[in-house]
Scaffold this motif. Structure first.
Motif, PDB file in Angstrom:
ATOM      1  N   ARG A   1       0.812  -1.225   0.000  1.00  0.00           N
ATOM      2  CA  ARG A   1       0.000   0.000   0.000  1.00  0.00           C
ATOM      3  C   ARG A   1       0.842   1.270   0.000  1.00  0.00           C
ATOM      4  N   ASP A   2       2.153   1.110  -0.164  1.00  0.00           N
ATOM      5  CA  ASP A   2       2.959   2.333  -0.306  1.00  0.00           C
ATOM      6  C   ASP A   2       2.680   2.927  -1.676  1.00  0.00           C
ATOM      7  N   VAL A   3       3.225   4.084  -1.917  1.00  0.00           N
ATOM      8  CA  VAL A   3       2.949   4.782  -3.186  1.00  0.00           C
ATOM      9  C   VAL A   3       3.241   3.869  -4.386  1.00  0.00           C
ATOM     10  N   ASP A   4       4.360   3.123  -4.306  1.00  0.00           N
ATOM     11  CA  ASP A   4       4.702   2.234  -5.447  1.00  0.00           C
ATOM     12  C   ASP A   4       4.321   0.788  -5.123  1.00  0.00           C
TER      13      ASP A   4
ATOM     14  N   TRP B   1      -0.460  -3.254  -4.666  1.00  0.00           N
ATOM     15  CA  TRP B   1      -1.886  -3.062  -4.871  1.00  0.00           C
ATOM     16  C   TRP B   1      -2.196  -1.731  -5.555  1.00  0.00           C
ATOM     17  N   THR B   2      -1.171  -0.923  -5.767  1.00  0.00           N
ATOM     18  CA  THR B   2      -1.474   0.311  -6.532  1.00  0.00           C
ATOM     19  C   THR B   2      -1.382  -0.009  -8.024  1.00  0.00           C
ATOM     20  N   SER B   3      -0.613  -1.061  -8.393  1.00  0.00           N
ATOM     21  CA  SER B   3      -0.561  -1.407  -9.833  1.00  0.00           C
ATOM     22  C   SER B   3      -1.389  -2.663 -10.146  1.00  0.00           C
TER      23      SER B   3
ATOM     24  N   ARG C   1      -4.907  -4.804  -9.042  1.00  0.00           N
ATOM     25  CA  ARG C   1      -6.127  -4.791  -8.207  1.00  0.00           C
ATOM     26  C   ARG C   1      -6.211  -6.099  -7.427  1.00  0.00           C
TER      27      ARG C   1
END
Ligand code: BV8
Length: 237
Positions: A24-27, A30-32, A34
């Protein structure tokens, strides 16, 4: 004098400096990717190749990774404690084996392990360090095509919950290291610890969603904060 029982919950932040992604960090992963498309049994049923590919890439990355100073420090703490009849429960949400590579004797993998495969034909678990796919053959039953990563997806029951509950309730100090406190039931452990009246500590890069629930806190990269904390703990022996 037997040292106090410690219950240590670790998350992706413990392995971040070993080059494994956090979530869940910026990179973060789960940010890239789903969660719904990669970390549920429905996603696997819908598109097994896509999900296997996601875990194969992470397993290949793990094969080239090494434990960092934080893993080494936790393994040394567990060893120092057990040499005096004490217990350190290393409960991890991580699916890597870097604590074991650092020499930890017992690691409780509540979300499973990337280097294991689970056969849906015979229910057997086997060590697995290469890519998983439709042609993979189960080492135990010999069937082909029924193997999935032995990791706990969202909506699935975490492993070892009875052992975890028993160790958590018997602990005298609860410490959470490198976790955002966003995934349950792990994120609820600090409340169980508090309800049992034990002190709690968060060691993280920055305050987590759960920060206020902890009685003490230490922030910074795990390779600095964890060795500093374990050195202080071993100094009390
Ligand atoms: C379940 C494995 C039923 C696969 C993962 C209430 C109660 C129970 C369940 C729920 C509930 N509410 C909602 C649920 C359902 C759900 C859930 O929690 N959803 C969330 C999104 C709200 N939970 C489930 O489905 C679980 N199963 O509930 O079954 C049940 C009910 C009760 C009791 C028993 C069973 C199953 C969840 C497991 C899912 N599988 N992973 C894989 O790895 O792909 S989750 C995934 O998130 C990873 O395991 C990861 O470890 C975990 C938690 O994330 P973190 O480790 O915290 O990582 P994150 O990136 O978020 O944070 C990193 C932290 O490190 C940050 O704070 C950062 O600042 C810090 N950091 C970064 N760099 C450093 C650092 N710290 C120090 N040094 C650094 N260098």
């Amino acid at each position: 004098m037997v040292p106090p029982s410690l219950f240590i919950l670790t998350g992706a932040g413990l392995s971040a400096e070993s080059g494994l992604g956090t979530f869940r960090d910026v990179d973060g992963l789960w940010t890239s990717f789903r969660v719904e498309d990669y970390a549920t049994s429905e996603a696997f049923a819908r598109d097994p190749l896509k999900v296997q590919g996601f875990y194969n890439a992470r397993r290949r990355n793990l094969m080239g990774a090494s434990p960092n100073a934080a893993h080494m420090a936790l393994a040394a703490l567990q060893k120092a404690w057990s040499a005096r009849g004490g217990r350190v429960t290393l409960c991890t949400q991580n699916v890597d084996d870097l604590l074991e590579m650092a020499g930890a004797a017992e690691v409780v993998h509540m979300h499973g392990e990337l280097k294991k495969a689970w056969c849906l034909s015979c229910d057997g678990r086997s060590a697995w360090e290469t890519d998983l796919g439709p042609g993979a053959v189960c080492p135990q039953c010999g069937k082909e095509g029924g193997l999935r990563p032995d990791v706990v997806w969202f909506g699935e029951f975490p492993y070892h919950m009875d052992l975890i509950t028993q160790r958590l309730e018997a602990a005298e100090l609860f410490v959470a290291i490198g976790t955002s406190g966003s995934v349950y039931p792990a994120a609820g452990f600090v409340r169980t610890a508090t309800a049992r009246g034990m002190p709690t500590m968060e060691i993280n890069l920055e305050p987590s969603d759960n920060a206020q629930a902890f009685s003490t806190r230490s922030y910074g990269p795990a390779t600095e904060t964890v060795p500093a904390w374990t050195k202080a703990m071993i100094g009390t022996l």
